[in-house]
Motif scaffolding. Sequence first.
Motif, mmCIF file in Angstrom:
data_model
loop_
_atom_site.group_PDB
_atom_site.id
_atom_site.type_symbol
_atom_site.label_atom_id
_atom_site.label_comp_id
_atom_site.label_asym_id
_atom_site.label_seq_id
_atom_site.Cartn_x
_atom_site.Cartn_y
_atom_site.Cartn_z
ATOM 1 N N LEU A 274 0.842 -1.194 0.000
ATOM 2 C CA LEU A 274 0.000 0.000 0.000
ATOM 3 C C LEU A 274 0.876 1.242 0.000
ATOM 4 N N GLU A 275 0.299 2.338 -0.460
ATOM 5 C CA GLU A 275 0.935 3.640 -0.307
ATOM 6 C C GLU A 275 0.214 4.376 0.820
ATOM 7 N N ALA A 276 0.970 5.054 1.663
ATOM 8 C CA ALA A 276 0.379 5.830 2.753
ATOM 9 C C ALA A 276 0.836 7.278 2.627
ATOM 10 N N TYR A 277 -0.117 8.202 2.730
ATOM 11 C CA TYR A 277 0.166 9.630 2.640
ATOM 12 C C TYR A 277 -0.329 10.310 3.920
ATOM 13 N N ALA A 278 0.561 11.007 4.614
ATOM 14 C CA ALA A 278 0.179 11.847 5.751
ATOM 15 C C ALA A 278 0.117 13.277 5.234
ATOM 16 N N LEU A 279 -1.084 13.845 5.174
ATOM 17 C CA LEU A 279 -1.275 15.137 4.516
ATOM 18 C C LEU A 279 -2.108 16.085 5.372
ATOM 19 N N GLY A 280 -1.778 17.367 5.286
ATOM 20 C CA GLY A 280 -2.568 18.422 5.906
ATOM 21 C C GLY A 280 -2.338 19.708 5.137
ATOM 22 N N LYS A 281 -3.126 20.725 5.438
ATOM 23 C CA LYS A 281 -3.020 21.996 4.725
ATOM 24 C C LYS A 281 -2.033 22.932 5.413
ATOM 25 N N THR A 282 -1.189 23.581 4.603
ATOM 26 C CA THR A 282 -0.291 24.609 5.127
ATOM 27 C C THR A 282 -1.053 25.921 5.250
ATOM 28 N N SER A 283 -0.429 26.900 5.908
ATOM 29 C CA SER A 283 -1.064 28.215 6.025
ATOM 30 C C SER A 283 -1.206 28.880 4.666
ATOM 31 N N GLY A 284 -0.419 28.419 3.684
ATOM 32 C CA GLY A 284 -0.516 28.957 2.334
ATOM 33 C C GLY A 284 -1.556 28.269 1.477
ATOM 34 N N GLY A 285 -2.265 27.284 2.048
ATOM 35 C CA GLY A 285 -3.347 26.633 1.323
ATOM 36 C C GLY A 285 -2.945 25.435 0.498
ATOM 37 N N LYS A 286 -1.691 24.979 0.624
ATOM 38 C CA LYS A 286 -1.266 23.784 -0.099
ATOM 39 C C LYS A 286 -1.391 22.553 0.790
ATOM 40 N N LEU A 287 -1.350 21.387 0.167
ATOM 41 C CA LEU A 287 -1.268 20.135 0.911
ATOM 42 C C LEU A 287 0.201 19.769 1.054
ATOM 43 N N ALA A 288 0.592 19.350 2.237
ATOM 44 C CA ALA A 288 1.979 18.955 2.462
ATOM 45 C C ALA A 288 2.004 17.814 3.466
ATOM 46 N N GLY A 289 3.101 17.090 3.461
ATOM 47 C CA GLY A 289 3.261 15.973 4.388
ATOM 48 C C GLY A 289 4.302 15.006 3.865
ATOM 49 N N PHE A 290 4.082 13.724 4.121
ATOM 50 C CA PHE A 290 5.019 12.720 3.623
ATOM 51 C C PHE A 290 4.258 11.517 3.093
ATOM 52 N N LYS A 291 4.949 10.732 2.275
ATOM 53 C CA LYS A 291 4.391 9.472 1.809
ATOM 54 C C LYS A 291 5.383 8.364 2.116
#
Length: 297
Positions: A274-291
């Motif tokens: 499986l692929e796992a993505y940990a994602l949330g929104k930055t204050s600039g409105g982008k999605l960021a995190g790790f996979k």
Amino acid sequence: MPSIFSRIVAGELPAYKVAEDEHHLAFLDITPLVEGHTLVIPKKEVDYIFDLPPAELAALHQFAQRVAKGVKAAVPCKRIGVAVIGLEVPHAHIHLIPMNQVSDMNFANPKIKVPEERMKELAAAIAAKVPGADGSPAAKTADKPLESKAERETAASNVAKTADASPADASLEQLRQLTEGLYFVSESDAPLTVVSYQAPSGALDAKELLKLLNQPADTPVQEQELTYFLRNHTADDGVLGNVDLANRYKALQMFLKQELEDVKVYRIGKGPQLEAYALGKTSGGKLAGFKTTLVET
């Protein structure tokens, strides 16, 4: 490897600071039992609180007393409970917990989630009420009781010599530093890779995520809480078998929960891989995190 708290002292990780002097620091717990739950630490890294020299132990408690008065003045409660556990982070610390009943001090209780804006309000309110060392109303707190995300990200950007970068770029740079050399252990070891995407205009649901990742629309997607996903990696006796590595995962978890909005883990696909993505929104409105990649047979 410095503890999470030492990295906060050094300015490498953000915190909702409420009071500070030359030798001590107090900040809000980001996984609190109740609103206003505050941690008080010596800036010098010592694992076991009773290994502090007598004079330093006394000074820590005197500082905690001042902070407790500020917490009680800012947060409605009957008393401020005091606890020293010492097993969560290898850096001496005192818990100050606003309480109205004994059960408020039960560490087996589920931790509550306090929105960022409310954490800012609490930090500022407590900081304004912490008395100074001479008992006067004004405390010597951090230069700013709480920096905004944008300010912290800009500072990180300057440190990284990317002064022209956007706040999102600064967050990504910090993420790269925090994830460097980290592997997620399942039935194989897979590195954590920092990712960033343009966030959808609406909520990030399974349909939008699959579209973002160019995955077939019928690909299974399972959501998990970040703390649950990382539970075996943040535990001192977890799968890593290394307290220093567990502390690095704790630092990463703290950063993601504090710096990104609505962080979740998305497990994508069917086993065994499986692929796992940990994602949330930055204050600039982008999605960021790790996979990372999971192998589960």
